[in-house]
Write a protein that holds these residues in place. Sequence first.
Motif, PDB file in Angstrom:
ATOM      1  N   ILE A   1      -9.827 -20.238   3.786  1.00  0.00           N
ATOM      2  CA  ILE A   1      -9.236 -18.910   4.017  1.00  0.00           C
ATOM      3  C   ILE A   1      -7.847 -18.840   3.399  1.00  0.00           C
ATOM      4  O   ILE A   1      -7.492 -17.851   2.737  1.00  0.00           O
ATOM      5  CB  ILE A   1      -9.175 -18.609   5.525  1.00  0.00           C
ATOM      6  CG1 ILE A   1     -10.583 -18.430   6.093  1.00  0.00           C
ATOM      7  CG2 ILE A   1      -8.342 -17.359   5.793  1.00  0.00           C
ATOM      8  CD1 ILE A   1     -10.638 -18.358   7.604  1.00  0.00           C
ATOM      9  N   ALA A   2      -7.027 -19.883   3.618  1.00  0.00           N
ATOM     10  CA  ALA A   2      -5.668 -19.897   3.069  1.00  0.00           C
ATOM     11  C   ALA A   2      -5.682 -19.846   1.546  1.00  0.00           C
ATOM     12  O   ALA A   2      -4.892 -19.123   0.925  1.00  0.00           O
ATOM     13  CB  ALA A   2      -4.936 -21.147   3.553  1.00  0.00           C
ATOM     14  N   THR A   3      -6.606 -20.575   0.934  1.00  0.00           N
ATOM     15  CA  THR A   3      -6.692 -20.600  -0.534  1.00  0.00           C
ATOM     16  C   THR A   3      -7.129 -19.251  -1.087  1.00  0.00           C
ATOM     17  O   THR A   3      -6.527 -18.714  -2.030  1.00  0.00           O
ATOM     18  CB  THR A   3      -7.687 -21.684  -0.993  1.00  0.00           C
ATOM     19  OG1 THR A   3      -7.258 -22.959  -0.513  1.00  0.00           O
ATOM     20  CG2 THR A   3      -7.781 -21.724  -2.510  1.00  0.00           C
ATOM     21  N   LEU A   4      -8.194 -18.675  -0.489  1.00  0.00           N
ATOM     22  CA  LEU A   4      -8.686 -17.382  -0.964  1.00  0.00           C
ATOM     23  C   LEU A   4      -7.656 -16.282  -0.736  1.00  0.00           C
ATOM     24  O   LEU A   4      -7.526 -15.358  -1.543  1.00  0.00           O
ATOM     25  CB  LEU A   4      -9.996 -17.040  -0.261  1.00  0.00           C
ATOM     26  CG  LEU A   4     -11.199 -17.920  -0.616  1.00  0.00           C
ATOM     27  CD1 LEU A   4     -12.438 -17.457   0.149  1.00  0.00           C
ATOM     28  CD2 LEU A   4     -11.470 -17.890  -2.109  1.00  0.00           C
ATOM     29  N   THR A   5      -6.925 -16.377   0.373  1.00  0.00           N
ATOM     30  CA  THR A   5      -5.868 -15.391   0.646  1.00  0.00           C
ATOM     31  C   THR A   5      -4.803 -15.441  -0.438  1.00  0.00           C
ATOM     32  O   THR A   5      -4.344 -14.399  -0.932  1.00  0.00           O
ATOM     33  CB  THR A   5      -5.224 -15.656   2.016  1.00  0.00           C
ATOM     34  OG1 THR A   5      -6.202 -15.521   3.051  1.00  0.00           O
ATOM     35  CG2 THR A   5      -4.089 -14.678   2.279  1.00  0.00           C
ATOM     36  N   ALA A   6      -4.404 -16.655  -0.830  1.00  0.00           N
ATOM     37  CA  ALA A   6      -3.390 -16.806  -1.876  1.00  0.00           C
ATOM     38  C   ALA A   6      -3.878 -16.243  -3.214  1.00  0.00           C
ATOM     39  O   ALA A   6      -3.133 -15.544  -3.914  1.00  0.00           O
ATOM     40  CB  ALA A   6      -3.021 -18.282  -2.026  1.00  0.00           C
ATOM     41  N   VAL A   7      -5.144 -16.504  -3.560  1.00  0.00           N
ATOM     42  CA  VAL A   7      -5.701 -15.997  -4.819  1.00  0.00           C
ATOM     43  C   VAL A   7      -5.774 -14.467  -4.787  1.00  0.00           C
ATOM     44  O   VAL A   7      -5.377 -13.784  -5.751  1.00  0.00           O
ATOM     45  CB  VAL A   7      -7.093 -16.600  -5.080  1.00  0.00           C
ATOM     46  CG1 VAL A   7      -7.734 -15.952  -6.309  1.00  0.00           C
ATOM     47  CG2 VAL A   7      -7.003 -18.114  -5.275  1.00  0.00           C
ATOM     48  N   ALA A   8      -6.290 -13.922  -3.680  1.00  0.00           N
ATOM     49  CA  ALA A   8      -6.390 -12.461  -3.554  1.00  0.00           C
ATOM     50  C   ALA A   8      -5.016 -11.808  -3.611  1.00  0.00           C
ATOM     51  O   ALA A   8      -4.834 -10.760  -4.250  1.00  0.00           O
ATOM     52  CB  ALA A   8      -7.085 -12.106  -2.234  1.00  0.00           C
ATOM     53  N   TRP A   9      -4.053 -12.443  -2.966  1.00  0.00           N
ATOM     54  CA  TRP A   9      -2.689 -11.908  -2.947  1.00  0.00           C
ATOM     55  C   TRP A   9      -2.084 -11.885  -4.350  1.00  0.00           C
ATOM     56  O   TRP A   9      -1.424 -10.918  -4.736  1.00  0.00           O
ATOM     57  CB  TRP A   9      -1.834 -12.749  -2.002  1.00  0.00           C
ATOM     58  CG  TRP A   9      -0.428 -12.266  -1.844  1.00  0.00           C
ATOM     59  CD1 TRP A   9       0.014 -11.246  -1.045  1.00  0.00           C
ATOM     60  CD2 TRP A   9       0.741 -12.790  -2.494  1.00  0.00           C
ATOM     61  NE1 TRP A   9       1.371 -11.097  -1.158  1.00  0.00           N
ATOM     62  CE2 TRP A   9       1.840 -12.036  -2.042  1.00  0.00           C
ATOM     63  CE3 TRP A   9       0.949 -13.827  -3.401  1.00  0.00           C
ATOM     64  CZ2 TRP A   9       3.136 -12.281  -2.467  1.00  0.00           C
ATOM     65  CZ3 TRP A   9       2.241 -14.078  -3.833  1.00  0.00           C
ATOM     66  CH2 TRP A   9       3.329 -13.313  -3.368  1.00  0.00           C
ATOM     67  N   LEU A  10      -2.309 -12.943  -5.120  1.00  0.00           N
ATOM     68  CA  LEU A  10      -1.797 -12.993  -6.489  1.00  0.00           C
ATOM     69  C   LEU A  10      -2.452 -11.925  -7.364  1.00  0.00           C
ATOM     70  O   LEU A  10      -1.771 -11.235  -8.141  1.00  0.00           O
ATOM     71  CB  LEU A  10      -2.032 -14.383  -7.081  1.00  0.00           C
ATOM     72  CG  LEU A  10      -1.152 -15.503  -6.531  1.00  0.00           C
ATOM     73  CD1 LEU A  10      -1.609 -16.859  -7.068  1.00  0.00           C
ATOM     74  CD2 LEU A  10       0.317 -15.264  -6.878  1.00  0.00           C
ATOM     75  N   LEU A  11      -3.777 -11.777  -7.255  1.00  0.00           N
ATOM     76  CA  LEU A  11      -4.476 -10.739  -8.019  1.00  0.00           C
ATOM     77  C   LEU A  11      -3.991  -9.349  -7.617  1.00  0.00           C
ATOM     78  O   LEU A  11      -3.783  -8.472  -8.475  1.00  0.00           O
ATOM     79  CB  LEU A  11      -5.985 -10.857  -7.790  1.00  0.00           C
ATOM     80  CG  LEU A  11      -6.679 -12.071  -8.406  1.00  0.00           C
ATOM     81  CD1 LEU A  11      -8.133 -12.139  -7.948  1.00  0.00           C
ATOM     82  CD2 LEU A  11      -6.613 -12.019  -9.934  1.00  0.00           C
ATOM     83  N   HIS A  12      -3.806  -9.157  -6.331  1.00  0.00           N
ATOM     84  CA  HIS A  12      -3.301  -7.885  -5.814  1.00  0.00           C
ATOM     85  C   HIS A  12      -1.917  -7.598  -6.396  1.00  0.00           C
ATOM     86  O   HIS A  12      -1.624  -6.479  -6.840  1.00  0.00           O
ATOM     87  CB  HIS A  12      -3.253  -7.962  -4.288  1.00  0.00           C
ATOM     88  CG  HIS A  12      -2.869  -6.688  -3.623  1.00  0.00           C
ATOM     89  ND1 HIS A  12      -2.811  -6.547  -2.248  1.00  0.00           N
ATOM     90  CD2 HIS A  12      -2.512  -5.471  -4.119  1.00  0.00           C
ATOM     91  CE1 HIS A  12      -2.445  -5.337  -1.943  1.00  0.00           C
ATOM     92  NE2 HIS A  12      -2.245  -4.654  -3.053  1.00  0.00           N
ATOM     93  N   GLY A  13      -1.056  -8.612  -6.407  1.00  0.00           N
ATOM     94  CA  GLY A  13       0.297  -8.433  -6.928  1.00  0.00           C
ATOM     95  C   GLY A  13       0.306  -8.086  -8.402  1.00  0.00           C
ATOM     96  O   GLY A  13       1.078  -7.228  -8.845  1.00  0.00           O
ATOM     97  N   VAL A  14      -0.549  -8.744  -9.185  1.00  0.00           N
ATOM     98  CA  VAL A  14      -0.623  -8.460 -10.622  1.00  0.00           C
ATOM     99  C   VAL A  14      -1.063  -7.019 -10.858  1.00  0.00           C
ATOM    100  O   VAL A  14      -0.469  -6.295 -11.669  1.00  0.00           O
ATOM    101  CB  VAL A  14      -1.588  -9.440 -11.315  1.00  0.00           C
ATOM    102  CG1 VAL A  14      -1.881  -8.987 -12.747  1.00  0.00           C
ATOM    103  CG2 VAL A  14      -1.011 -10.848 -11.315  1.00  0.00           C
ATOM    104  N   THR A  15      -2.103  -6.577 -10.157  1.00  0.00           N
ATOM    105  CA  THR A  15      -2.586  -5.203 -10.342  1.00  0.00           C
ATOM    106  C   THR A  15      -1.550  -4.184  -9.878  1.00  0.00           C
ATOM    107  O   THR A  15      -1.388  -3.130 -10.504  1.00  0.00           O
ATOM    108  CB  THR A  15      -3.897  -4.980  -9.561  1.00  0.00           C
ATOM    109  OG1 THR A  15      -3.680  -5.230  -8.164  1.00  0.00           O
ATOM    110  CG2 THR A  15      -4.987  -5.905 -10.057  1.00  0.00           C
ATOM    111  N   LEU A  16      -0.839  -4.510  -8.812  1.00  0.00           N
ATOM    112  CA  LEU A  16       0.196  -3.602  -8.318  1.00  0.00           C
ATOM    113  C   LEU A  16       1.308  -3.452  -9.350  1.00  0.00           C
ATOM    114  O   LEU A  16       1.790  -2.350  -9.619  1.00  0.00           O
ATOM    115  CB  LEU A  16       0.738  -4.121  -6.991  1.00  0.00           C
ATOM    116  CG  LEU A  16       1.698  -3.211  -6.218  1.00  0.00           C
ATOM    117  CD1 LEU A  16       1.012  -1.913  -5.825  1.00  0.00           C
ATOM    118  CD2 LEU A  16       2.207  -3.930  -4.972  1.00  0.00           C
TER     119      LEU A  16
END
Length: 268
Positions: free
Chosen positions: A27-42
């Motif tokens: 969960i921690a790993t996937l959260t970090a990946v999703a957060w990074l992708l979210h930040g890039v798109t934002l």
Amino acid sequence: MQTYFLISAAVLYLVCALLPSRQGPLIATLTAVAWLLHGVTLWLEVTAPGSLRFGFAAMLSAALWVSVAAYWLENRNYSLDGLRRMVMPSAAVAVALEALFPGNLIALEGKSVMFGWHIAIATLAYATLTIAAFHAVLMALQESRLHTRTTAGGGFLAAALDQLPALLTMEKLLFRMIGFGFVLLSLTVLSGIVFSEQLFGQALKWDHKSVFTLLSWLLFAALLAGRRFRGWRGKTALTFTLAGFATLLLAYVGSRFVFEVVLHRGFV
């Protein structure tokens, strides 16, 4: 590419919400990946040469982006698995809205450098108080769970609630977030008043956004003062927190939604 990032971030957030608590490292790993992708798109969505694209969806997305980071960091010190069940689906929805409602372009030419700082501080304030609102809802569910607990499992959310820290610890975390968010909100209000002409090219006007922001500030100020001098806690604290957040929601995301989606008007 940006579309793929958006879809990937939304899917990963939903996966993180559905995974069982025992899958903590995953969960921690996937959260970090999703957060990074979210930040890039934002970043790609908001920034443009000589201008800034902004709207209710971008504001909400930015708030949830910071909220996910706050959850990820706090969860390393406290078991806040119940918060994951609320923050992750909300972040997925915010990412989807970002794709559907791109907002309006705001030309930066002729605007003070304070404009960017004002937007950044306002977003951080909104994000911090968003996670505080999630936290308040979680505390209300936790308290209800304590009074209605049965021998039955009650589902994945009930199991996550049972793993939360004690209510007193949760309350301490809540007021820490509210205190930090209040400081940021105060800076937002102060910069809006002092630098209004530089920021927006006109003196401060008493529109819906200003009124709702000040009302939210007063509610959070009353809550912190009541906590300090009267020992407010429990339902009183939760009521003030949610009322302050709802008012702030109307000031920013709500008003932008009305102007962009309902009235089809640009930045105001």
